[in-house]
Design a protein around this motif. Structure first.
Motif, PDB file in Angstrom:
ATOM      1  N   PHE A 196       0.831  -1.202   0.000  1.00 44.15           N
ATOM      2  CA  PHE A 196       0.000   0.000   0.000  1.00 44.15           C
ATOM      3  C   PHE A 196       0.867   1.254   0.000  1.00 44.15           C
ATOM      4  CE2 PHE A 196      -3.345  -2.695   2.225  1.00 44.15           C
ATOM      5  CZ  PHE A 196      -4.223  -2.685   1.159  1.00 44.15           C
ATOM      6  N   VAL A 197       1.951   1.198   0.772  1.00 44.04           N
ATOM      7  CA  VAL A 197       2.786   2.382   0.964  1.00 44.04           C
ATOM      8  C   VAL A 197       3.672   2.660  -0.244  1.00 44.04           C
ATOM      9  CG1 VAL A 197       4.598   3.394   2.412  1.00 44.04           C
ATOM     10  CG2 VAL A 197       2.741   2.090   3.455  1.00 44.04           C
ATOM     11  N   GLY A 198       4.077   1.617  -0.960  1.00 43.27           N
ATOM     12  CA  GLY A 198       4.970   1.776  -2.099  1.00 43.27           C
ATOM     13  C   GLY A 198       4.541   0.929  -3.270  1.00 43.27           C
ATOM     14  N   PRO A 199       5.349   0.853  -4.316  1.00 45.57           N
ATOM     15  CA  PRO A 199       5.006   0.066  -5.499  1.00 45.57           C
ATOM     16  C   PRO A 199       4.788  -1.410  -5.167  1.00 45.57           C
ATOM     17  CG  PRO A 199       6.835   1.537  -5.976  1.00 45.57           C
ATOM     18  CD  PRO A 199       6.618   1.589  -4.499  1.00 45.57           C
ATOM     19  N   LEU A 200       3.763  -1.976  -5.746  1.00 45.35           N
ATOM     20  CA  LEU A 200       3.445  -3.381  -5.490  1.00 45.35           C
ATOM     21  C   LEU A 200       4.601  -4.292  -5.891  1.00 45.35           C
ATOM     22  CD1 LEU A 200       1.161  -5.344  -4.595  1.00 45.35           C
ATOM     23  CD2 LEU A 200       0.465  -5.447  -6.995  1.00 45.35           C
ATOM     24  N   ASP A 201       5.276  -3.976  -6.986  1.00 42.75           N
ATOM     25  CA  ASP A 201       6.342  -4.836  -7.487  1.00 42.75           C
ATOM     26  C   ASP A 201       7.618  -4.749  -6.666  1.00 42.75           C
ATOM     27  OD1 ASP A 201       4.586  -5.589  -9.413  1.00 42.75           O
ATOM     28  OD2 ASP A 201       5.665  -4.725 -11.106  1.00 42.75           O
ATOM     29  N   LEU A 202       7.685  -3.819  -5.710  1.00 42.64           N
ATOM     30  CA  LEU A 202       8.813  -3.754  -4.793  1.00 42.64           C
ATOM     31  C   LEU A 202       8.520  -4.473  -3.486  1.00 42.64           C
ATOM     32  CD1 LEU A 202      10.420  -0.191  -4.999  1.00 42.64           C
ATOM     33  CD2 LEU A 202      11.450  -2.397  -5.555  1.00 42.64           C
ATOM     34  N   SER A 203       7.300  -4.966  -3.357  1.00 41.06           N
ATOM     35  CA  SER A 203       6.882  -5.637  -2.140  1.00 41.06           C
ATOM     36  C   SER A 203       7.090  -7.141  -2.266  1.00 41.06           C
ATOM     37  CB  SER A 203       5.403  -5.343  -1.863  1.00 41.06           C
ATOM     38  OG  SER A 203       5.145  -3.959  -1.895  1.00 41.06           O
ATOM     39  N   PHE A 204       7.089  -7.821  -1.130  1.00 43.66           N
ATOM     40  CA  PHE A 204       7.160  -9.279  -1.082  1.00 43.66           C
ATOM     41  C   PHE A 204       8.443  -9.815  -1.726  1.00 43.66           C
ATOM     42  CE2 PHE A 204       2.590  -8.197  -2.225  1.00 43.66           C
ATOM     43  CZ  PHE A 204       2.232  -7.899  -0.912  1.00 43.66           C
ATOM     44  N   THR A 205       9.519  -9.038  -1.659  1.00 42.05           N
ATOM     45  CA  THR A 205      10.773  -9.440  -2.301  1.00 42.05           C
ATOM     46  C   THR A 205      11.820  -9.900  -1.290  1.00 42.05           C
ATOM     47  OG1 THR A 205      11.446  -7.114  -2.286  1.00 42.05           O
ATOM     48  CG2 THR A 205      10.487  -7.968  -4.328  1.00 42.05           C
ATOM     49  N   GLY A 206      11.447  -9.961  -0.027  1.00 44.81           N
ATOM     50  CA  GLY A 206      12.399 -10.367   0.990  1.00 44.81           C
ATOM     51  C   GLY A 206      12.749  -9.213   1.906  1.00 44.81           C
ATOM     52  N   GLN A 247      17.119   0.310   7.230  1.00 46.63           N
ATOM     53  CA  GLN A 247      18.171   0.285   8.250  1.00 46.63           C
ATOM     54  C   GLN A 247      17.538   0.365   9.643  1.00 46.63           C
ATOM     55  OE1 GLN A 247      21.417  -0.203   7.443  1.00 46.63           O
ATOM     56  NE2 GLN A 247      20.803  -0.235   5.283  1.00 46.63           N
ATOM     57  N   GLY A 248      18.286  -0.093  10.641  1.00 47.87           N
ATOM     58  CA  GLY A 248      17.837   0.034  12.021  1.00 47.87           C
ATOM     59  C   GLY A 248      16.540  -0.697  12.302  1.00 47.87           C
ATOM     60  N   VAL A 249      15.642  -0.020  13.030  1.00 51.89           N
ATOM     61  CA  VAL A 249      14.384  -0.646  13.434  1.00 51.89           C
ATOM     62  C   VAL A 249      13.515  -0.983  12.226  1.00 51.89           C
ATOM     63  CG1 VAL A 249      13.149   1.557  13.759  1.00 51.89           C
ATOM     64  CG2 VAL A 249      12.454  -0.482  15.057  1.00 51.89           C
ATOM     65  N   ASP A 250      13.643  -0.192  11.157  1.00 53.37           N
ATOM     66  CA  ASP A 250      12.874  -0.488   9.948  1.00 53.37           C
ATOM     67  C   ASP A 250      13.302  -1.820   9.335  1.00 53.37           C
ATOM     68  OD1 ASP A 250      11.229   1.814   9.890  1.00 53.37           O
ATOM     69  OD2 ASP A 250      12.885   2.994   9.089  1.00 53.37           O
ATOM     70  N   ARG A 251      14.597  -2.096   9.391  1.00 53.79           N
ATOM     71  CA  ARG A 251      15.083  -3.374   8.848  1.00 53.79           C
ATOM     72  C   ARG A 251      14.583  -4.548   9.695  1.00 53.79           C
ATOM     73  NH1 ARG A 251      18.436  -5.222   5.125  1.00 53.79           N
ATOM     74  NH2 ARG A 251      19.675  -7.118   5.500  1.00 53.79           N
ATOM     75  N   TRP A 252      14.577  -4.379  11.013  1.00 52.16           N
ATOM     76  CA  TRP A 252      14.052  -5.427  11.880  1.00 52.16           C
ATOM     77  C   TRP A 252      12.567  -5.655  11.612  1.00 52.16           C
ATOM     78  CZ3 TRP A 252      16.767  -8.879  14.367  1.00 52.16           C
ATOM     79  CH2 TRP A 252      18.081  -8.586  14.747  1.00 52.16           C
ATOM     80  N   ALA A 253      11.821  -4.574  11.392  1.00 53.10           N
ATOM     81  CA  ALA A 253      10.394  -4.701  11.088  1.00 53.10           C
ATOM     82  C   ALA A 253      10.180  -5.433   9.771  1.00 53.10           C
ATOM     83  CB  ALA A 253       9.742  -3.319  11.038  1.00 53.10           C
ATOM     84  N   ASP A 254      11.001  -5.100   8.772  1.00 52.29           N
ATOM     85  CA  ASP A 254      10.883  -5.757   7.476  1.00 52.29           C
ATOM     86  C   ASP A 254      11.219  -7.241   7.585  1.00 52.29           C
ATOM     87  OD1 ASP A 254      10.280  -5.390   4.701  1.00 52.29           O
ATOM     88  OD2 ASP A 254      12.402  -5.615   4.238  1.00 52.29           O
ATOM     89  N   ALA A 255      12.260  -7.563   8.360  1.00 49.14           N
ATOM     90  CA  ALA A 255      12.639  -8.958   8.549  1.00 49.14           C
ATOM     91  C   ALA A 255      11.558  -9.725   9.300  1.00 49.14           C
ATOM     92  CB  ALA A 255      13.962  -9.036   9.310  1.00 49.14           C
ATOM     93  N   PHE A 256      10.946  -9.095  10.299  1.00 53.92           N
ATOM     94  CA  PHE A 256       9.873  -9.749  11.059  1.00 53.92           C
ATOM     95  C   PHE A 256       8.714 -10.137  10.146  1.00 53.92           C
ATOM     96  CE2 PHE A 256       5.700  -9.177  13.034  1.00 53.92           C
ATOM     97  CZ  PHE A 256       5.738 -10.191  13.990  1.00 53.92           C
ATOM     98  N   VAL A 257       8.291  -9.199   9.304  1.00 54.11           N
ATOM     99  CA  VAL A 257       7.174  -9.486   8.404  1.00 54.11           C
ATOM    100  C   VAL A 257       7.541 -10.589   7.421  1.00 54.11           C
ATOM    101  CG1 VAL A 257       5.703  -8.536   6.576  1.00 54.11           C
ATOM    102  CG2 VAL A 257       6.167  -7.196   8.624  1.00 54.11           C
ATOM    103  N   TYR A 258       8.750 -10.527   6.862  1.00 50.56           N
ATOM    104  CA  TYR A 258       9.132 -11.524   5.871  1.00 50.56           C
ATOM    105  C   TYR A 258       9.224 -12.919   6.473  1.00 50.56           C
ATOM    106  CZ  TYR A 258      11.713 -13.861   2.150  1.00 50.56           C
ATOM    107  OH  TYR A 258      12.087 -14.744   1.163  1.00 50.56           O
ATOM    108  N   ILE A 259       9.778 -13.020   7.667  1.00 52.86           N
ATOM    109  CA  ILE A 259      10.007 -14.332   8.269  1.00 52.86           C
ATOM    110  C   ILE A 259       8.741 -14.898   8.904  1.00 52.86           C
ATOM    111  CG2 ILE A 259      11.257 -15.561  10.098  1.00 52.86           C
ATOM    112  CD1 ILE A 259      13.603 -13.595   9.566  1.00 52.86           C
ATOM    113  N   PHE A 260       7.989 -14.071   9.618  1.00 50.20           N
ATOM    114  CA  PHE A 260       6.886 -14.586  10.421  1.00 50.20           C
ATOM    115  C   PHE A 260       5.500 -14.353   9.821  1.00 50.20           C
ATOM    116  CE2 PHE A 260      10.321 -14.003  13.500  1.00 50.20           C
ATOM    117  CZ  PHE A 260      10.283 -15.214  14.171  1.00 50.20           C
ATOM    118  N   VAL A 261       5.383 -13.462   8.854  1.00 56.97           N
ATOM    119  CA  VAL A 261       4.048 -13.079   8.377  1.00 56.97           C
ATOM    120  C   VAL A 261       3.835 -13.409   6.901  1.00 56.97           C
ATOM    121  CG1 VAL A 261       2.426 -11.168   8.081  1.00 56.97           C
ATOM    122  CG2 VAL A 261       3.911 -11.246  10.115  1.00 56.97           C
ATOM    123  N   GLN A 262       4.721 -12.937   6.038  1.00 52.81           N
ATOM    124  CA  GLN A 262       4.507 -13.076   4.598  1.00 52.81           C
ATOM    125  C   GLN A 262       4.382 -14.543   4.191  1.00 52.81           C
ATOM    126  OE1 GLN A 262       7.068 -10.691   2.027  1.00 52.81           O
ATOM    127  NE2 GLN A 262       7.085 -12.349   0.536  1.00 52.81           N
ATOM    128  N   GLY A 263       3.315 -14.859   3.483  1.00 49.27           N
ATOM    129  CA  GLY A 263       3.093 -16.208   3.009  1.00 49.27           C
ATOM    130  C   GLY A 263       2.504 -17.151   4.037  1.00 49.27           C
TER     131      GLY A 263
END
Length: 403
Positions: A37-47, A53-69
């Motif tokens: 929703f926040v950015g381009p769809l084709d840049l999402s769900f890529t890992g 960086q920082g807390v944003d990277r941890w948030a991205d990793a959390f979603v990819y590992i525990f949520v996505q899929g």
């Protein structure tokens, strides 16, 4: 002899655990979709995107590992469970299930098309509707076959990706990868232009261009969805959801073996390739995808088992789950109006950690609104529309107060 009425499920006839699990899945889907929703769809769900960086990277990793899929698969499983519930009720009423179910699928297809073309191109309802016709073919399959059929269908997508990755590896190393990356970048820039700066009509035109690509993705996603449909049907037909106490060994294994095993497979996928750049596809990325797909299946089933175990503590999710269709669509409407250029224009302007906080606040508001609504009405607004299409009649909407 008069036929037993075949009508929408009354509140006192619902399997409460299904509504709780739908609410849980709805939260997970929103957490997953926020990036798109926040950015381009084709840049999402890529890992795990290296630019965070920082807390944003941890948030991205959390979603990819525990949520996505994981919650998308749970939502698909619950759709299959709903199919089985409807089939059981039709059989008990002595009514022709196929006629009602076809109207139900066509109604969902119409709702999905409106959503995909007029609201948000990340829609999943069109895929659900199209694959629901295939699900009908398994109605008479023996209950004991459904888990194996479901797993086989789901894993077929992973095998297909591995095969495609192997074929790409055999091709000569030329500039094909470069051209793929250029095409992907052009698509991303078109999305930025349409959704960050464009008018509503320009956004609709962009969604229409993306719709064909989304349908093409069913080659891979379709077997996964159908597989989860079949597994969900088994959970209903076997009685495992309605009476989990009769399957203690199953749920114990799902909680303590399947979930940790799935997490281990997911971490292996991340180790193999934490991020896949848009337009890149090779054997390594195909292998990482296959591992992530397997992890999604295993972790989804583990989440389901823990959701059943903690159902009493998670009852507050049930109102949102009873209005899952309405809330899913509302998430798209609200988020596109907040982030797209024809709304508040916050496209690309929210950090990853803030995205998750935004999603949590929005979902909690949906729980509150759903609770308020269901204290006054029998169904959510879109659930009412869907049922009216399915049963060719307008079911009563407002609750009748006693006394």
């Amino acid at each position: 002899m008069a036929l037993t009425p075949f009508q929408p499920t009354a509140a006192n006839e619902r399997i409460a655990t299904l509504d709780i699990l739908r609410g849980l899945a709805l939260l997970g889907i929103l957490l997953m979709n926020m990036e798109a929703f926040v950015g381009p769809l084709d840049l999402s769900f890529t890992g795990i995107d290296p630019h965070w960086q920082g807390v944003d990277r941890w948030a991205d990793a959390f979603v990819y590992i525990f949520v996505q899929g994981k919650f998308f698969t749970l939502f698909s499983l619950l759709f299959g469970a709903g199919f089985a519930v409807m089939a059981q009720r039709a059989e008990a009423a002595g009514r022709d299930f196929t006629r009602f179910y076809l109207r139900r699928s066509l109604g969902l297809l119409g709702i999905g098309l409106v959503h995909a073309l007029l609201v948000w191109s990340g829609d999943i309802l069109v895929a659900y509707a199209l694959l629901s016709f295939a699900l009908l073919a398994f109605r008479e399959a023996p209950c004991s076959w459904l888990p194996a059929l479901g797993v086989a269908s789901y894993l077929a997508a992973a095998c297909l990706m591995l095969l495609l990755g192997a074929l790409v590896a055999l091709l000569p190393a030329d500039d094909a990868g470069t051209s793929g990356a250029k095409a992907a970048q052009a698509a991303i820039e078109a999305q930025r232009l349409a959704y960050a700066q464009g008018s509503y009509l320009q956004a609709v035109a962009q969604r229409m261009r993306e719709f064909g690509t989304a349908l093409g993705g069913l080659i891979v996603v379709g077997p996964q969805i159908l597989g989860m449909f079949l597994i969900g049907a088994w959970f209903i037909r076997s009685g495992a959801i309605a009476q989990p106490a009769t399957y203690p060994r199953l749920f114990t294994r799902l909680r303590w073996l399947t979930l940790p095993g799935g997490l281990s497979v997911m971490l292996l996928s991340v180790w193999l390739q934490p991020y896949s750049a848009p337009g890149r596809f090779d054997l390594r990325s195909a292998s990482a995808f296959a591992l992530a797909a397997v992890a999604g299946l295993l972790m989804c089933l583990g989440y389901l088992a823990w959701g059943v175990r903690w159902s009493s503590a998670l009852r507050w999710l049930a109102p949102a789950g009873r209005m899952a269709l309405t809330n899913y669509l509302a998430q798209s409407v609200i988020c596109t109006l907040v982030f797209y250029g024809y709304g508040l224009g916050w496209f690309g302007q929210m950090g990853r950690a803030w995205q998750l906080l935004f999603a949590l606040v929005l979902f909690l508001l949906q729980v509150v609104v759903s609770r308020w609504w269901l204290a006054r009405f029998r169904f959510g607004p879109m659930e009412w529309v869907w049922r009216a299409i399915t049963y060719s009649q307008r079911p009563p909407m407002r609750l009748v107060r006693q006394g």
